[in-house]
Scaffold this motif. Structure first.
Motif, short mmCIF file in Angstrom:
data_model
loop_
_atom_site.label_atom_id
_atom_site.label_comp_id
_atom_site.label_asym_id
_atom_site.label_seq_id
_atom_site.Cartn_x
_atom_site.Cartn_y
_atom_site.Cartn_z
N MET A 46 16.72 2.46 -16.43
CA MET A 46 18.03 3.10 -16.44
C MET A 46 18.47 3.51 -15.03
SD MET A 46 20.56 4.06 -18.39
CE MET A 46 19.90 4.15 -20.05
N LEU A 47 17.54 4.00 -14.22
CA LEU A 47 17.86 4.42 -12.85
C LEU A 47 18.38 3.24 -12.03
CD1 LEU A 47 17.82 6.63 -10.68
CD2 LEU A 47 15.45 5.96 -10.18
N GLU A 48 17.74 2.10 -12.17
CA GLU A 48 18.15 0.91 -11.43
C GLU A 48 19.55 0.47 -11.86
OE1 GLU A 48 16.56 -3.64 -10.48
OE2 GLU A 48 15.40 -2.31 -11.78
N ILE A 49 19.83 0.56 -13.17
CA ILE A 49 21.15 0.17 -13.68
C ILE A 49 22.23 1.10 -13.12
CG2 ILE A 49 22.58 0.06 -15.76
CD1 ILE A 49 20.07 -0.83 -17.28
N ILE A 50 21.98 2.42 -13.16
CA ILE A 50 22.97 3.39 -12.71
C ILE A 50 23.26 3.24 -11.22
CG2 ILE A 50 23.41 5.86 -12.35
CD1 ILE A 50 21.93 6.40 -14.96
N GLU A 51 22.22 3.08 -10.42
CA GLU A 51 22.39 2.98 -8.97
C GLU A 51 23.20 1.75 -8.57
OE1 GLU A 51 18.49 5.34 -7.23
OE2 GLU A 51 18.33 3.19 -7.65
N LYS A 52 23.18 0.71 -9.41
CA LYS A 52 23.91 -0.52 -9.10
C LYS A 52 25.25 -0.60 -9.83
CE LYS A 52 19.76 -3.31 -8.23
NZ LYS A 52 18.98 -4.49 -8.67
N LEU A 53 25.61 0.46 -10.55
CA LEU A 53 26.82 0.44 -11.36
C LEU A 53 28.03 0.74 -10.47
CD1 LEU A 53 27.39 0.09 -14.43
CD2 LEU A 53 27.46 2.59 -14.58
N PRO A 54 28.94 -0.21 -10.28
CA PRO A 54 30.10 0.00 -9.40
C PRO A 54 30.95 1.20 -9.81
CG PRO A 54 29.88 -2.32 -9.96
CD PRO A 54 28.92 -1.58 -10.84
N SER A 55 31.18 1.36 -11.10
CA SER A 55 32.03 2.45 -11.56
C SER A 55 31.43 3.81 -11.23
CB SER A 55 32.28 2.33 -13.07
OG SER A 55 31.06 2.33 -13.78
N THR A 81 16.24 13.65 -18.80
CA THR A 81 15.44 14.63 -18.08
C THR A 81 14.90 14.04 -16.78
OG1 THR A 81 14.74 15.70 -20.16
CG2 THR A 81 13.37 16.08 -18.21
N LEU A 82 14.34 12.85 -16.87
CA LEU A 82 13.76 12.21 -15.69
C LEU A 82 14.84 11.78 -14.70
CD1 LEU A 82 11.05 10.11 -17.58
CD2 LEU A 82 10.79 12.35 -16.49
N LEU A 83 16.00 11.36 -15.21
CA LEU A 83 17.11 11.01 -14.33
C LEU A 83 17.60 12.24 -13.56
CD1 LEU A 83 19.19 8.62 -16.63
CD2 LEU A 83 18.09 8.01 -14.46
N THR A 84 17.64 13.37 -14.23
CA THR A 84 18.06 14.60 -13.56
C THR A 84 17.11 14.95 -12.42
OG1 THR A 84 18.95 15.40 -15.68
CG2 THR A 84 18.67 17.02 -13.93
N LEU A 85 15.82 14.84 -12.67
CA LEU A 85 14.84 15.11 -11.62
C LEU A 85 15.02 14.15 -10.45
CD1 LEU A 85 11.59 15.73 -13.72
CD2 LEU A 85 12.99 17.43 -12.55
N ALA A 86 15.24 12.88 -10.78
CA ALA A 86 15.37 11.87 -9.73
C ALA A 86 16.63 12.09 -8.89
CB ALA A 86 15.40 10.47 -10.36
N PHE A 87 17.76 12.38 -9.53
CA PHE A 87 19.01 12.56 -8.78
C PHE A 87 19.02 13.85 -7.97
CE2 PHE A 87 20.62 9.03 -11.24
CZ PHE A 87 21.57 8.47 -10.40
N ARG A 88 18.34 14.87 -8.45
CA ARG A 88 18.29 16.12 -7.69
C ARG A 88 17.51 15.96 -6.39
NH1 ARG A 88 19.78 21.01 -10.19
NH2 ARG A 88 18.35 22.14 -8.83
N GLU A 89 16.70 14.93 -6.31
CA GLU A 89 15.96 14.68 -5.07
C GLU A 89 16.79 13.91 -4.04
OE1 GLU A 89 12.33 12.72 -5.99
OE2 GLU A 89 11.44 14.44 -7.03
N LYS A 90 17.93 13.37 -4.45
CA LYS A 90 18.76 12.57 -3.55
C LYS A 90 19.55 13.47 -2.60
CE LYS A 90 19.29 8.65 -6.72
NZ LYS A 90 18.63 7.65 -5.87
N ASP A 91 19.82 12.94 -1.41
CA ASP A 91 20.53 13.70 -0.37
C ASP A 91 22.04 13.57 -0.56
OD1 ASP A 91 21.08 15.18 1.84
OD2 ASP A 91 20.78 13.53 3.27
N HIS A 92 22.55 14.29 -1.58
CA HIS A 92 23.98 14.29 -1.86
C HIS A 92 24.29 15.60 -2.57
CE1 HIS A 92 27.90 13.26 -3.52
NE2 HIS A 92 27.91 12.18 -2.75
N PRO A 93 25.34 16.32 -2.13
CA PRO A 93 25.63 17.64 -2.74
C PRO A 93 25.88 17.58 -4.24
CG PRO A 93 27.44 16.88 -1.32
CD PRO A 93 26.27 16.00 -1.05
N MET A 94 26.50 16.49 -4.70
CA MET A 94 26.74 16.36 -6.14
C MET A 94 25.43 16.21 -6.90
SD MET A 94 28.67 13.34 -8.30
CE MET A 94 30.28 13.57 -7.58
#
Length: 298
Positions: A46-55, A81-94
């Motif tokens: 799912m993470l790979e799909i979301i990161e490549k999703l243009p929209s 749950t796991l996606l939330t943990l992964a995105f919170r580690e990214k360097d982006h305020p959102m």
């Protein structure tokens, strides 16, 4: 994110062993986050799909001041749950302020990680929901209790089985009363039953120890709201009464037998009863601002 729907989802559900992940610890109470194997493998896809999703990427660029919220049901809640943990580690305020609202989440994280999510995660478990309590450890515990009852109850086992089956189907056959009635402490058969149970426990000791040492216990993430039905409305038109309270991860680790232990997990059932609970808690005719003001002054 939706819950179990396909055969692949079912297989993911039953891959319940814990696996080591590469998530950074959220505090100093632990070093390694362990996760539900099936949910973790689904999360990677799912993470790979979301990161490549243009929209998705376009929305992030267009609305940088928006907040990111994940939600899901059952297996979908575990992946969220796991996606939330992964995105919170990214360097982006959102992403760093991402939040999670999970419904009937499978036990997905090791205890320390599950508790560390409390500042940004709210989980809801309804009634006797079996899936939210289903782990290797809870299955073994439930099996042991079932065998203990089976060994010590002198009632006909087929009779007990069919009483439980009919009860689950809504036909009035109370298996619990049948079993309790046949726990006659003066009956010598109970002594034999107790011996059989002890022999069973000894026979499975090696298997039990292997599970307890090789599989980390998994828990529901974040702050947990447990909703329970207090009473049924009956036949006079009265509404069912519900209560909701905060609970801890350790309180949701054992399978609880009840007539609704399966249906409490289904989205339509949850939605219907949460709607009833909303009517119960929100006085009729009040607008949202009035409700908020009343709660602040209580």
């Amino acid at each position: 994110i939706r819950g179990t729907l396909s055969l692949a989802d079912i297989l993911a559900d039953f891959q319940g062993r814990s696996v080591e992940t590469n998530f950074k610890p959220l505090n100093d109470s632990y070093q390694i986050t362990y996760a539900h194997q099936g949910a973790y493998e689904s999360f990677l896809v799912m993470l790979e799909i979301i990161e490549k999703l243009p929209s998705f990427n376009d929305a992030v660029s267009q609305y940088p001041n928006y907040s990111l919220v994940f939600t899901g049901h059952s297996l979908g809640a575990s992946v969220a749950t796991l996606l939330t943990l992964a995105f919170r580690e990214k360097d982006h305020p959102m992403f760093s302020k991402a939040r999670l609202y999970s419904y009937a989440c499978l036990p997905v994280l090791s205890l320390e990680a599950a508790k560390a999510c409390s500042s940004f995660t709210t989980s809801l478990i309804f009634g006797y929901d079996i899936a939210s309590r289903l782990t290797y450890h809870s299955i073994y515990e439930f099996r042991d209790k079932l065998m203990q009852v089976n060994c010590k109850c002198i009632a006909s086992k087929p009779r007990v089985f069919f009483a439980a089956l009919f009860s689950a189907l809504g036909i009035e056959q109370d298996a619990a009363k049948l079993i309790a009635k046949n726990f006659d402490t003066s009956n010598p058969d109970l002594v034999i039953g107790e011996k059989k149970y002890v022999e069973f426990i000894k026979g499975t000791e090696k298997e039990r120890n292997k599970i307890s040492t090789s599989v980390y216990k998994l828990y529901t993430p974040g702050r947990i709201i447990h909703v329970r039905k207090q009473s049924s409305g009956g036949c006079c038109g009265a509404e069912d009464q519900f209560s909701a309270h905060w609970t801890e991860q350790e309180d949701m680790v054992s399978i609880v037998v009840g007539k609704t232990m399966v249906t409490d997990h289904f989205p339509p059932h949850m939605q219907h009863n949460l709607g009833k609970m909303h009517k119960q808690l929100v006085p009729a005719g009040l607008c949202e601002n009035e409700i908020r003001l009343r709660r602040m002054t209580q």
